[in-house]
Every structure is written in structure tokens, then in C-alpha cells.
Enzyme design. Structure first.
Site, PDB file in Angstrom:
ATOM      1  N   LYS A   1       1.266  -5.860  37.111  1.00  0.00           N
ATOM      2  CA  LYS A   1       1.547  -4.680  37.833  1.00  0.00           C
ATOM      3  C   LYS A   1       0.763  -4.148  38.799  1.00  0.00           C
ATOM      4  CE  LYS A   1       4.850  -3.553  33.845  1.00  0.00           C
ATOM      5  NZ  LYS A   1       5.237  -2.913  32.893  1.00  0.00           N
TER       6      LYS A   1
ATOM      7  N   ASN B   1      -8.290   4.275  23.833  1.00  0.00           N
ATOM      8  CA  ASN B   1      -8.270   2.869  24.219  1.00  0.00           C
ATOM      9  C   ASN B   1      -9.545   2.344  23.605  1.00  0.00           C
ATOM     10  OD1 ASN B   1      -7.046   0.489  25.758  1.00  0.00           O
ATOM     11  ND2 ASN B   1      -9.083   0.654  26.738  1.00  0.00           N
TER      12      ASN B   1
END
Length: 280
Positions: free
Chosen positions: A65, A151
Site C-alpha cells: 500500500k 504499536n
């Protein structure tokens, strides 16, 4: 017939061909949609070959992406914000136009299909890769009270949050929404909505956050669907949360891609219901 595809690695599992075949059938659009496997080091070459063969556009899935966005000549505002693209369109002069429909697909599935409003809620987004980058802007646009990005590599979460916090188009929204980056370990507070944008489900790994962050009855959303999402769903259910997989997001983002390519909005709710029945 106009030709479209989903480009990725892996790609054999993708339900996108079935979704777009149904969209084209219901809207009367003359198009064919297929899967195209791109080597991990050969996305650009595979894309060029697809264009040269007459392809009109494609969806892009992991892990390409970011590369898709960088190859595009023009990009929508939501793709620019994400710096990632999951949809490409080829104009008559073969210029690449990029869009990112992941975020609007996710928000539509949560708010319309699941009936959960995000305004004024506390949201935890797990992950800081391409999937998370594509949805953070639209999640902010839904006006939550607090949005935390967590994260495993904390620096990536900090970078993603900083880039969005500095973006001019989001300044008004951020006056009412607290946007933070934290590490999964030691997360403080509890959340109304938790969204798993990591690859933990795809690899069969453990849920990357402690269950104490779940409010009773919280929505626990995994971007994976089918068998890959079952571990996360079981974890959520066992801790009093309401699980939801990413099938609706897949259908809703596909509907946005279809609109971008064809100028026609397909009946996504009907197709999602049909796919739920088929998978059951």
C-alpha cells in the site's frame, strides 16, 4: 469488458473478486475482476504489466500500500493523509490515480452496519502500519473523544500520530479529539472501541494488548475476517466485549473503490448480508 484486479502477496485468499462480481451484476457494469500475485520485490513491474495489458484499475493489499501510493501521479486527500493507497485507477494517458478507501470502509461498517456511533467515544487502534495509516484519518473525522494508537514498535506509532497531528486538514478536528501514541504494554484507561489493525490474527499470534483496556460491552473489531479473526473474537467474547470481524470493512471499502472506478455506488449492505450467509 473492463478489467480490474486485486494485487498483493498473498492474494489467493481474497474475497474481492466475488464482491466485485456481485457489485457489477447488481449495477449492470461490464467489468471483470481477478487476483494478481505480485512478487515481494516486484510490485511495480507487476503493476506496469497489468496496465500494459489493458487493466483499468486495481485494489492493492499487503504489503504494497505504501509503494502503491508512491508510484501514483495523483492522489486523493485521504490517500495523501495515509501516505498509502489501496485503490489505483488508470486514466486514458495511463497516469495512476490513487485513493485509500480502507478508512471510510471501516467507519461505515462500524457506524452503519454494526450501529455503533464513534462520536464522543474512546478508541484504541492497534498497529501503525499501512492498515492503521489508512483508517486513522477517517476515524478522527468520526469525532471520537480520544483516539490512542498503540504499536509494538512505539516509534512507528509516534510517527503516525505526529504526521496526523500536524496535518492542516485535521486541526479543527483535533481541538475536540485527544490523539495519542502509546506502547501496548502499560496502556492506561479503558476503551469503547478497540480496532486490531496488526497482523497478529493473520499469523495466529496472541492479542497484542491486555484485556483490562476493554470497557464492559466494548466493540472489539478485527480487520481480519473468517477463520483468521476467530482467535481475536474468542478473546473479546471471553472478556465481555462484542466481537466483529472485518468482512464488513472489506465489502464497504470495495464499494468505495467501485464508486471511484465506475462512478456508481453498489448496494454494499445487500452484498455483505449475502457474504455473511455464504461464509456461515
Amino acid at each position: 469488458m473492463d478489467h480490474y484486479c486485486v494485487l498483493g502477496n498473498p492474494v489467493a485468499h481474497s474475497k474481492s473478486p466475488a464482491i466485485h462480481a456481485r457489485f457489477s451484476e447488481l449495477t449492470g457494469q461490464a467489468m471483470v475482476y481477478s487476483r494478481q500475485l505480485a512478487p515481494l520485490d516486484g510490485f511495480a513491474a507487476t503493476l506496469r504489466a497489468w496496465i500494459a495489458g489493458g487493466g483499468r484499475g486495481c485494489n492493492v493489499t499487503v504489503p504494497f500500500k505504501f509503494e502503491a501510493f508512491n508510484l501514483a501521479g495523483t492522489a486523493s486527500e485521504r490517500a495523501k493523509l495515509a501516505q498509502a493507497a489501496n485503490t489505483l485507477k488508470f486514466s486514458g494517458d495511463r497516469q495512476l490515480e490513487a485513493d485509500n478507501t480502507d478508512g471510510v470502509g471501516l467507519v461505515n461498517d462500524i457506524q452503519v452496519n454494526a450501529g455503533v456511533s464513534l462520536a464522543g467515544r474512546d478508541i484504541l487502534l492497534l498497529g501503525a502500519g499501512g492498515a492503521a495509516a489508512g483508517v486513522l484519518g477517517p476515524l478522527l473525522a468520526a469525532r471520537p473523544r480520544r483516539l490512542v494508537v498503540a504499536n509494538r514498535t512505539h516509534g512507528k506509532a509516534v510517527e503516525l500520530v505526529a504526521r496526523h497531528a500536524a496535518h492542516p486538514s485535521l486541526q479543527q478536528l483535533l481541538q475536540k479529539t485527544e490523539l495519542l501514541a502509546q506502547a501496548p504494554q502499560g496502556l492506561e484507561g479503558d476503551f469503547d472501541v478497540i480496532i486490531n489493525a496488526t497482523a497478529s490474527s493473520l499469523g495466529g499470534g496472541e492479542v497484542p494488548v491486555d484485556a483490562r483496556v476493554l470497557k464492559p460491552g466494548a466493540l472489539a473489531y478485527d480487520m481480519m475476517y473468517g477463520a483468521a479473526a476467530q482467535g481475536f473474537a474468542s478473546w473479546a467474547r471471553s472478556h465481555g466485549a462484542v466481537p466483529r470481524d472485518g468482512l464488513g470493512m472489506l465489502v464497504e471499502q470495495a464499494a468505495e473503490s467501485f464508486l471511484f472506478w465506475r462512478g456508481v455506488r453498489p448496494p454494499s449492505t445487500q452484498v455483505l448480508q449475502e457474504m455473511r450467509k455464504a461464509l456461515a
